[in-house]
Design a protein around this motif. Sequence first.
Motif, PDB file in Angstrom:
ATOM      1  N   VAL A   1       1.447  -2.865  -0.908  1.00 14.03           N
ATOM      2  CA  VAL A   1       2.283  -2.106  -0.518  1.00 14.03           C
ATOM      3  C   VAL A   1       2.069  -1.047   0.349  1.00 14.03           C
ATOM      4  CG1 VAL A   1       4.463  -0.879  -1.118  1.00 14.03           C
ATOM      5  CG2 VAL A   1       3.713  -2.895  -2.576  1.00 14.03           C
ATOM      6  N   CYS A   2       2.727  -1.196   1.665  1.00 13.87           N
ATOM      7  CA  CYS A   2       2.345   0.132   2.664  1.00 13.87           C
ATOM      8  C   CYS A   2       3.683   1.081   2.586  1.00 13.87           C
ATOM      9  CB  CYS A   2       2.442  -0.317   3.900  1.00 13.87           C
ATOM     10  SG  CYS A   2       0.998  -1.733   4.035  1.00 13.87           S
ATOM     11  N   TYR A   3       3.562   2.209   2.216  1.00 11.77           N
ATOM     12  CA  TYR A   3       4.272   3.217   2.500  1.00 11.77           C
ATOM     13  C   TYR A   3       4.520   4.068   3.656  1.00 11.77           C
ATOM     14  CZ  TYR A   3       6.872   7.380   0.539  1.00 11.77           C
ATOM     15  OH  TYR A   3       7.948   8.549   0.098  1.00 11.77           O
ATOM     16  N   CYS A   4       5.461   3.667   4.308  1.00 13.55           N
ATOM     17  CA  CYS A   4       5.374   3.936   6.042  1.00 13.55           C
ATOM     18  C   CYS A   4       6.657   4.933   6.343  1.00 13.55           C
ATOM     19  CB  CYS A   4       5.456   2.776   6.824  1.00 13.55           C
ATOM     20  SG  CYS A   4       4.100   1.810   6.671  1.00 13.55           S
ATOM     21  N   PRO A   5       6.375   6.382   6.607  1.00 13.44           N
ATOM     22  CA  PRO A   5       7.599   7.245   6.994  1.00 13.44           C
ATOM     23  C   PRO A   5       8.309   6.894   8.456  1.00 13.44           C
ATOM     24  CG  PRO A   5       5.777   8.334   6.104  1.00 13.44           C
ATOM     25  CD  PRO A   5       5.344   7.090   6.290  1.00 13.44           C
ATOM     26  N   VAL A   6       7.510   6.319   9.263  1.00  9.90           N
ATOM     27  CA  VAL A   6       7.980   5.832  10.525  1.00  9.90           C
ATOM     28  C   VAL A   6       7.786   4.265  10.824  1.00  9.90           C
ATOM     29  CG1 VAL A   6       8.277   7.534  12.437  1.00  9.90           C
ATOM     30  CG2 VAL A   6       6.156   7.092  11.553  1.00  9.90           C
ATOM     31  N   PHE A   7       9.037   3.681  11.499  1.00  5.20           N
ATOM     32  CA  PHE A   7       9.099   2.309  11.557  1.00  5.20           C
ATOM     33  C   PHE A   7       8.057   1.797  12.391  1.00  5.20           C
ATOM     34  CE2 PHE A   7      10.614  -1.752  12.212  1.00  5.20           C
ATOM     35  CZ  PHE A   7      11.489  -1.960  10.934  1.00  5.20           C
TER      36      PHE A   7
ATOM     37  N   PHE B   1       9.598   3.705   4.495  1.00  2.00           N
ATOM     38  CA  PHE B   1      10.035   2.284   4.506  1.00  2.00           C
ATOM     39  C   PHE B   1       8.817   1.854   3.609  1.00  2.00           C
ATOM     40  CE2 PHE B   1      11.480   3.614   8.563  1.00  2.00           C
ATOM     41  CZ  PHE B   1      12.764   3.245   8.344  1.00  2.00           C
ATOM     42  N   LEU B   2       9.193   0.884   2.553  1.00  2.00           N
ATOM     43  CA  LEU B   2       8.324   0.289   1.845  1.00  2.00           C
ATOM     44  C   LEU B   2       7.885  -1.437   2.163  1.00  2.00           C
ATOM     45  CD1 LEU B   2       9.867   1.353  -1.505  1.00  2.00           C
ATOM     46  CD2 LEU B   2       7.402   1.854  -0.813  1.00  2.00           C
ATOM     47  N   THR B   3       7.045  -1.811   2.841  1.00  2.00           N
ATOM     48  CA  THR B   3       6.517  -3.020   3.180  1.00  2.00           C
ATOM     49  C   THR B   3       5.804  -3.805   2.338  1.00  2.00           C
ATOM     50  OG1 THR B   3       6.984  -2.312   5.662  1.00  2.00           O
ATOM     51  CG2 THR B   3       5.383  -4.293   5.044  1.00  2.00           C
ATOM     52  N   PHE B   4       6.152  -4.847   1.824  1.00  2.00           N
ATOM     53  CA  PHE B   4       5.506  -5.483   0.630  1.00  2.00           C
ATOM     54  C   PHE B   4       4.721  -6.525   1.285  1.00  2.00           C
ATOM     55  CE2 PHE B   4       7.182  -3.911  -3.366  1.00  2.00           C
ATOM     56  CZ  PHE B   4       8.197  -2.883  -2.946  1.00  2.00           C
ATOM     57  N   GLY B   5       3.392  -6.946   0.891  1.00  3.09           N
ATOM     58  CA  GLY B   5       2.763  -8.082   1.462  1.00  3.09           C
ATOM     59  C   GLY B   5       2.300  -8.973   0.252  1.00  3.09           C
ATOM     60  N   ARG B   6       2.400 -10.112   0.008  1.00  2.00           N
ATOM     61  CA  ARG B   6       1.904 -10.859  -1.165  1.00  2.00           C
ATOM     62  C   ARG B   6       0.748 -11.254  -0.926  1.00  2.00           C
ATOM     63  NH1 ARG B   6       5.403 -13.935  -5.800  1.00  2.00           N
ATOM     64  NH2 ARG B   6       3.810 -13.229  -7.460  1.00  2.00           N
ATOM     65  N   ARG B   7      -0.509 -11.565  -1.424  1.00  3.70           N
ATOM     66  CA  ARG B   7      -1.621 -12.263  -1.404  1.00  3.70           C
ATOM     67  C   ARG B   7      -1.570 -13.697  -1.914  1.00  3.70           C
ATOM     68  NH1 ARG B   7      -7.625 -11.983  -2.195  1.00  3.70           N
ATOM     69  NH2 ARG B   7      -8.113 -13.696  -1.265  1.00  3.70           N
TER      70      ARG B   7
END
Length: 239
Positions: free
Chosen positions: A181-187, A232-238
């Motif tokens: 999960v990446c926690y990104c303040p900007v898009f 923004f929370l970006t979810f990647g699944r392995r």
Amino acid sequence: MEHVLLVGEENTYLRRRGERVELQEGVLDADALDAGYGETVETHIGETFAVVKPDLNDLFERGLEQRTQTVSHKDAGYVVSRTGIGADSTVAEAGTGSGFLTLVFARVAGEVRSYEVREDHLESARRNVEKVGAENVTLEQRDVKEDGFEGENDLVFLDMKHPEEALENAAEATVPGGYVVCYCPVFEQVRDCVEVFDDAGLSHTETVETSRREWRVFPARPEPQTVPHTAFLTFGRRI
Ligand SMILES: C[S@@+](CC[C@H](N)C(=O)[O-])C[C@H]1O[C@@H](n2cnc3c(N)ncnc32)[C@H](O)[C@@H]1O
């Protein structure tokens, strides 16, 4: 030594049992803090305080060091629930920062490995972790872009500048079926991350922004100061 929360009419204080306590409202003897939760203690000038059990947020607000921006409740709660981590899970994260999210994870997961590049942040987080007494946390000074993460984790959480540069290492340290999960303040950071997902072996599950609105009850209306955008929370699944 265990902490207690002293709730008075005007003020609330966090103190450790066994300490002699000087408050704005008078002095409490050390043995006054041996009182059980729910009991009331009285200062030498007759001011009373209820003794209650502090939660993690009481410790953060009143007793721990906060050197960096911490992940908000709305985001931390969503990550825990969406990734389904539990007592049998191992979580890794970078960077540690003040260790707020580290301690949230420590309450839920079996083991937490937290990496921080800056020594001063790491030492501050170490003091916080020790004060809370979280024994399932390992803290290490490490640049995760260079040196990656240990083990095979159910969740790797990135809250650091340029998370995309740590994504391959994060994915390598994630069990198939686990999440990065990446926690990104900007898009723009979200795009930079998602562009790397494929090469890192991650499938893009979702990018979300969570929101929270607090309400006044009497009269009923939303509180004017709602929490603004956090990240923004970006979810990647392995896979
Ligand atoms: C915003 S703070 C993290 C706050 C933390 N999530 C919390 O809730 O308390 C970001 C941290 O990432 C650390 N950091 C930045 N780049 C890093 C890297 N390459 N490896 C490890 N930590 C890094 C920074 O030093 C900083 O302490």
